[in-house]
Design an enzyme around this catalytic site. Structure first.
Site, PDB file in Angstrom:
ATOM      1  N   HIS A  27      27.837  29.988  48.692  1.00 53.21           N
ATOM      2  CA  HIS A  27      28.151  30.738  47.478  1.00 53.21           C
ATOM      3  C   HIS A  27      28.164  29.856  46.242  1.00 53.21           C
ATOM      4  O   HIS A  27      28.728  30.207  45.213  1.00 53.21           O
ATOM      5  CB  HIS A  27      29.493  31.463  47.643  1.00 53.21           C
ATOM      6  CG  HIS A  27      29.446  32.519  48.712  1.00 53.21           C
ATOM      7  ND1 HIS A  27      30.578  33.094  49.240  1.00 53.21           N
ATOM      8  CD2 HIS A  27      28.402  33.099  49.350  1.00 53.21           C
ATOM      9  CE1 HIS A  27      30.223  33.988  50.169  1.00 53.21           C
ATOM     10  NE2 HIS A  27      28.913  33.999  50.255  1.00 53.21           N
ATOM     11  N   ASN A  77      33.198  28.348  50.126  1.00 51.07           N
ATOM     12  CA  ASN A  77      34.068  27.864  49.069  1.00 51.07           C
ATOM     13  C   ASN A  77      33.286  27.229  47.927  1.00 51.07           C
ATOM     14  O   ASN A  77      32.255  26.588  48.139  1.00 51.07           O
ATOM     15  CB  ASN A  77      35.078  26.864  49.635  1.00 51.07           C
ATOM     16  CG  ASN A  77      35.992  27.495  50.652  1.00 51.07           C
ATOM     17  OD1 ASN A  77      36.113  28.726  50.721  1.00 51.07           O
ATOM     18  ND2 ASN A  77      36.647  26.689  51.462  1.00 51.07           N
ATOM     19  N   ASP A  98      34.899  25.097  45.797  1.00 50.26           N
ATOM     20  CA  ASP A  98      35.780  24.046  45.292  1.00 50.26           C
ATOM     21  C   ASP A  98      35.258  22.630  45.500  1.00 50.26           C
ATOM     22  O   ASP A  98      35.870  21.661  45.026  1.00 50.26           O
ATOM     23  CB  ASP A  98      37.172  24.171  45.907  1.00 50.26           C
ATOM     24  CG  ASP A  98      37.149  24.246  47.437  1.00 50.26           C
ATOM     25  OD1 ASP A  98      36.349  23.526  48.064  1.00 50.26           O
ATOM     26  OD2 ASP A  98      37.932  25.031  48.004  1.00 50.26           O
ATOM     27  N   PRO A 109      44.472  29.351  46.064  1.00 48.64           N
ATOM     28  CA  PRO A 109      44.706  30.625  46.762  1.00 48.64           C
ATOM     29  C   PRO A 109      43.428  31.155  47.399  1.00 48.64           C
ATOM     30  O   PRO A 109      42.326  30.928  46.887  1.00 48.64           O
ATOM     31  CB  PRO A 109      45.187  31.557  45.643  1.00 48.64           C
ATOM     32  CG  PRO A 109      44.608  30.981  44.387  1.00 48.64           C
ATOM     33  CD  PRO A 109      44.597  29.490  44.598  1.00 48.64           C
ATOM     34  N   ASP A 110      43.570  31.821  48.538  1.00 44.40           N
ATOM     35  CA  ASP A 110      42.416  32.511  49.092  1.00 44.40           C
ATOM     36  C   ASP A 110      42.204  33.802  48.301  1.00 44.40           C
ATOM     37  O   ASP A 110      42.842  34.034  47.285  1.00 44.40           O
ATOM     38  CB  ASP A 110      42.582  32.766  50.592  1.00 44.40           C
ATOM     39  CG  ASP A 110      43.735  33.711  50.920  1.00 44.40           C
ATOM     40  OD1 ASP A 110      44.309  34.303  49.981  1.00 44.40           O
ATOM     41  OD2 ASP A 110      44.059  33.846  52.107  1.00 44.40           O
ATOM     42  N   PHE A 111      41.305  34.644  48.767  1.00 40.70           N
ATOM     43  CA  PHE A 111      40.964  35.818  47.983  1.00 40.70           C
ATOM     44  C   PHE A 111      41.746  37.056  48.378  1.00 40.70           C
ATOM     45  O   PHE A 111      42.115  37.854  47.514  1.00 40.70           O
ATOM     46  CB  PHE A 111      39.455  36.113  48.106  1.00 40.70           C
ATOM     47  CG  PHE A 111      38.603  35.145  47.342  1.00 40.70           C
ATOM     48  CD1 PHE A 111      38.220  35.405  46.036  1.00 40.70           C
ATOM     49  CD2 PHE A 111      38.189  33.958  47.914  1.00 40.70           C
ATOM     50  CE1 PHE A 111      37.449  34.519  45.318  1.00 40.70           C
ATOM     51  CE2 PHE A 111      37.421  33.056  47.215  1.00 40.70           C
ATOM     52  CZ  PHE A 111      37.049  33.330  45.908  1.00 40.70           C
ATOM     53  N   ARG A 112      42.039  37.231  49.661  1.00 40.52           N
ATOM     54  CA  ARG A 112      42.477  38.550  50.115  1.00 40.52           C
ATOM     55  C   ARG A 112      43.884  38.619  50.692  1.00 40.52           C
ATOM     56  O   ARG A 112      44.314  39.690  51.080  1.00 40.52           O
ATOM     57  CB  ARG A 112      41.469  39.084  51.149  1.00 40.52           C
ATOM     58  CG  ARG A 112      40.131  39.420  50.523  1.00 40.52           C
ATOM     59  CD  ARG A 112      39.117  39.897  51.551  1.00 40.52           C
ATOM     60  NE  ARG A 112      37.910  40.376  50.899  1.00 40.52           N
ATOM     61  CZ  ARG A 112      36.941  39.601  50.463  1.00 40.52           C
ATOM     62  NH1 ARG A 112      37.023  38.295  50.617  1.00 40.52           N
ATOM     63  NH2 ARG A 112      35.868  40.113  49.862  1.00 40.52           N
TER      64      ARG A 112
END
Length: 360
Positions: A193, A174, A176, A100-103
């Site tokens: 990040h 990301n 991941d 899932p994305d964040f927003r």
């Protein structure tokens, strides 16, 4: 003059800042607060390094929001001729992988953290909250740890750009590690990040083998607490939390890369987290900037879709569809589809071999 620009960019790249969602809370680095200075320095850097924001952006050609036929105009020609491409990547690129994305309302990560009993969604990446209660972060790590998801067509597009000698650098928000799993060398990637490839004890600064962290995370919170005791402090993967500095390579390479690129591709990001979002303003005026995203974003940063003299193009839709269109323009659509199919089969066969070995 160049030294001053570099200094401004380094200052602007200190801690990641988020807009909204925190109320009056300031972003912290340990006990230090970073309220206004990073944003003001970031803004200065944007105006200094991209003076077109002040004097009016000029570029030859019109391209707008989902502009039909932009591929046949001057921007399309320059995209086809590009040889130094920088790609900016956000969580939207990994949605097709099942992450899932964040927003995104309803399905985004921040909307689905109630089970962690957080005071606010972003607390899962807040250093102060981590020290008070690391369990939610460790549970999230278990869900997101690499190896459970597979690269998407968009990930392989970036790897293909590198193979063809067209990619200058990929800047990713990301964590991941799907870019490297798709075959992108680490030197071609700036994990702005951080990710799960390394881990550190925050109190002793001792490096911790990521395999040990993964093993503890998969077992559960008590195993993570035991790992912390063994290393004498709080252990976490080297993921950048709010208030932490971005990796040195981000500060060292971002200005040089963005100033020398001839095409900026922005994939699946809300452009809400700084200083990463500010990269869009480091390119030279007139450089084509393509946003491949479900929603139009970045206008507050100076992206000007639909303006008659703008080289900014918004391609609406998911990232896989967008990169397929871009690959077609670059003449590598068939190669991309073949690469994706071949590597997906290889990874699936590897999973099957692992399962078979485990059941033997």
């Amino acid at each position: 003059m160049c030294a001053l620009r570099r200094a401004i960019v380094r200052l602007s790249a200190a801690p990641p800042l988020r807009l909204g969602g925190m109320g009056a809370s300031a972003v912290r680095s340990g006990r230090r607060r970073w309220p206004l200075l990073p944003i003001s320095v970031w803004a200065m850097g944007c105006l200094w390094c991209r003076p077109g924001l002040l004097r009016g952006f000029t570029a030859p050609s019109a391209a707008g929001v989902g502009a039909a036929g932009w591929q046949d105009g001057d921007v399309g020609r320059r995209v086809r001729e590009s040889r130094r491409i920088v790609v900016m990547v956000g969580a939207g690129m990994s949605v097709a992988a099942g992450i899932p994305d964040f927003r995104t309302p309803g399905t985004g990560l921040y909307d689905n953290l109630e089970k962690y009993n957080l005071p606010y969604p972003e607390a899962v990446f807040d250093l102060d909250f981590l020290r008070k209660d690391p369990a939610p972060f460790y549970m999230l790590c278990k869900e997101l740890w690499p190896g459970q998801y597979r690269p998407t067509l968009a990930h392989y597009f970036i790897a293909l750009l590198h193979q063809k000698g067209l990619l200058l650098r990929c800047y990713s928000q990301n964590i991941d590690s799907l870019e490297t799993l798709a075959g992108l060398p680490k030197e071609a990637l700036i994990a702005a990040h951080g990710n799960f490839d390394s881990a550190t004890c925050m109190d002793t600064q001792e490096k911790v083998p990521p395999e040990e962290v993964r093993e503890a995370v998969m077992v559960g919170a008590e195993a993570c607490y035991a790992l912390n005791r063994r290393y004498g402090g709080l252990v976490k993967p080297d993921i950048v939390f709010f208030g932490e500095s971005l990796p040195d390579r981000f500060n060292e390479l971002s200005l040089r890369d963005l100033q020398s690129c001839d095409l900026l591709v922005i994939l699946g990001t809300s452009l809400k987290v700084y200083p990463f979002a500010g990269l869009v303003n480091l390119v030279k005026p007139g450089t084509p900037r393509l946003l491949l995203n479900r929603e139009e974003v970045g206008e507050e940063l100076g992206l000007m879709f639909g303006e008659p003299k703008s080289a900014d193009v918004f391609v609406p839709g998911d990232c896989d569809a967008g990169v397929l269109e871009l690959a077609r323009l670059l003449g590598c659509e068939v190669e991309l589809v073949d690469l994706h199919a071949k590597e997906s089969r290889r990874l699936a066969e590897g999973d099957g071999a692992t399962i078979a070995a485990g059941g033997a």
